[in-house]
Design a protein around this motif. Sequence first.
Motif, PDB file in Angstrom:
ATOM      1  N   VAL A   1       0.824  -1.205   0.000  1.00 58.56           N
ATOM      2  CA  VAL A   1       0.000   0.000   0.000  1.00 58.56           C
ATOM      3  C   VAL A   1       0.862   1.261   0.000  1.00 58.56           C
ATOM      4  N   SER A   2       2.094   1.178   0.488  1.00 57.55           N
ATOM      5  CA  SER A   2       2.982   2.344   0.491  1.00 57.55           C
ATOM      6  C   SER A   2       3.286   2.810  -0.926  1.00 57.55           C
ATOM      7  N   VAL A   3       3.586   1.857  -1.801  1.00 59.70           N
ATOM      8  CA  VAL A   3       3.953   2.218  -3.175  1.00 59.70           C
ATOM      9  C   VAL A   3       2.797   2.918  -3.898  1.00 59.70           C
ATOM     10  N   PRO A   4       1.566   2.366  -3.913  1.00 54.17           N
ATOM     11  CA  PRO A   4       0.459   3.084  -4.559  1.00 54.17           C
ATOM     12  C   PRO A   4       0.168   4.437  -3.926  1.00 54.17           C
ATOM     13  N   ILE A   5       0.304   4.533  -2.608  1.00 57.71           N
ATOM     14  CA  ILE A   5       0.071   5.822  -1.934  1.00 57.71           C
ATOM     15  C   ILE A   5       1.043   6.869  -2.455  1.00 57.71           C
ATOM     16  N   LEU A   6       2.315   6.519  -2.547  1.00 59.80           N
ATOM     17  CA  LEU A   6       3.316   7.466  -3.036  1.00 59.80           C
ATOM     18  C   LEU A   6       3.129   7.760  -4.524  1.00 59.80           C
ATOM     19  N   LEU A   7       2.689   6.769  -5.277  1.00 60.06           N
ATOM     20  CA  LEU A   7       2.470   6.951  -6.714  1.00 60.06           C
ATOM     21  C   LEU A   7       1.299   7.886  -6.998  1.00 60.06           C
ATOM     22  N   TYR A   8       0.146   7.589  -6.383  1.00 58.54           N
ATOM     23  CA  TYR A   8      -1.093   8.245  -6.779  1.00 58.54           C
ATOM     24  C   TYR A   8      -1.475   9.445  -5.915  1.00 58.54           C
ATOM     25  N   LEU A   9      -1.018   9.473  -4.675  1.00 63.12           N
ATOM     26  CA  LEU A   9      -1.363  10.596  -3.803  1.00 63.12           C
ATOM     27  C   LEU A   9      -0.266  11.648  -3.730  1.00 63.12           C
TER      28      LEU A   9
ATOM     29  N   ILE B   1      -6.535  -1.933  -6.236  1.00 57.12           N
ATOM     30  CA  ILE B   1      -5.330  -1.200  -6.619  1.00 57.12           C
ATOM     31  C   ILE B   1      -4.679  -1.828  -7.844  1.00 57.12           C
ATOM     32  N   ALA B   2      -4.601  -3.166  -7.851  1.00 60.60           N
ATOM     33  CA  ALA B   2      -3.982  -3.870  -8.970  1.00 60.60           C
ATOM     34  C   ALA B   2      -4.745  -3.620 -10.262  1.00 60.60           C
ATOM     35  N   CYS B   3      -6.064  -3.722 -10.210  1.00 56.41           N
ATOM     36  CA  CYS B   3      -6.887  -3.513 -11.416  1.00 56.41           C
ATOM     37  C   CYS B   3      -6.754  -2.080 -11.918  1.00 56.41           C
ATOM     38  N   PHE B   4      -6.765  -1.127 -10.994  1.00 54.38           N
ATOM     39  CA  PHE B   4      -6.622   0.287 -11.381  1.00 54.38           C
ATOM     40  C   PHE B   4      -5.273   0.539 -12.042  1.00 54.38           C
ATOM     41  N   THR B   5      -4.217  -0.012 -11.479  1.00 44.91           N
ATOM     42  CA  THR B   5      -2.876   0.196 -12.022  1.00 44.91           C
ATOM     43  C   THR B   5      -2.749  -0.437 -13.408  1.00 44.91           C
ATOM     44  N   ILE B   6      -3.263  -1.640 -13.566  1.00 42.05           N
ATOM     45  CA  ILE B   6      -3.197  -2.302 -14.872  1.00 42.05           C
ATOM     46  C   ILE B   6      -3.964  -1.504 -15.920  1.00 42.05           C
ATOM     47  N   LEU B   7      -5.146  -0.985 -15.556  1.00 49.22           N
ATOM     48  CA  LEU B   7      -5.952  -0.209 -16.491  1.00 49.22           C
ATOM     49  C   LEU B   7      -5.251   1.079 -16.924  1.00 49.22           C
ATOM     50  N   THR B   8      -4.526   1.700 -15.994  1.00 49.96           N
ATOM     51  CA  THR B   8      -3.827   2.944 -16.338  1.00 49.96           C
ATOM     52  C   THR B   8      -2.610   2.714 -17.203  1.00 49.96           C
ATOM     53  N   GLN B   9      -2.136   1.479 -17.278  1.00 51.71           N
ATOM     54  CA  GLN B   9      -0.937   1.162 -18.058  1.00 51.71           C
ATOM     55  C   GLN B   9      -1.241   0.488 -19.383  1.00 51.71           C
ATOM     56  N   THR B  10      -2.521   0.235 -19.686  1.00 51.26           N
ATOM     57  CA  THR B  10      -2.892  -0.437 -20.916  1.00 51.26           C
ATOM     58  C   THR B  10      -3.625   0.517 -21.855  1.00 51.26           C
TER      59      THR B  10
END
Length: 249
Positions: A30-38, A240-249
């Motif tokens: 959860v730390s990595v997505p927090i730093l990425l998206y927030l 989080i995983a689904c959101f990240t994959i969608l943003t990269q495709t």
Amino acid sequence: MEISLILTALISGGFIGAVLGFIGAGGAMVSVPILLYLFDFTPINATTAALAVVFLAAISGLAPKFKSGDVLVKEALTIWALGLLTNIGLGLIVTKIPDRVILIGFSLVLLGAAYSMIKSPVKAQPEKKMPVWALLLLSLLIGALTGLFGIGGGFLAIPILVLFFHTPQNKAAGTSLLIIALNCLTAFIAKFAIWDQINWRYPLIIALAAIVVARVASKLAAQTPTVHLKRGFALLLLCIACFTILTQT
């Protein structure tokens, strides 16, 4: 620093500390997505800063576990040492890997972690111990996850401890914190070349909040059922995983 971002950092740190303290794993996921998206970090900066945050939080959560005798130092050192090759090796070359590859790989790891938390708990006394080759393979995998994605590997370490070392779940969670701390510190040092590229203000606030909450949560974990917590956390990882994959495709 903006007040809203300071509050976001405090809340984020509290959540990370609670995850580590209660579950014994999942802080970096959860730390990595927090730093990425927030906080708008790049993938490589987010995974590096997450290592520092999770290391400090894991150390804080370890103190009550040591007092209650729920940390197996020899087993933790074994898994950490076996994974050093992939941890350090991949940590040194991760800057050459495209951001898109890192993010998609990270998302796949989150999906695997979510599955491991949703499925039925591993029995404390399996019929067979895990063979040595499997321990070596999984330790190398944990090291790879830390080196590439800034993940301490606790969600893999706990079943390894239960299956191979016949460790009770509470001791597995405590020992997992030590493995996470060792892995995160190792990978963080291996990425020293990019330390000066990171804005450390918000990760520091996150870490301070995580340290406090992880200590409290770790004390309460022994008396708190974690089944529902793990399932809720698994659902969060899936989103989080689904959101990240969608943003990269």
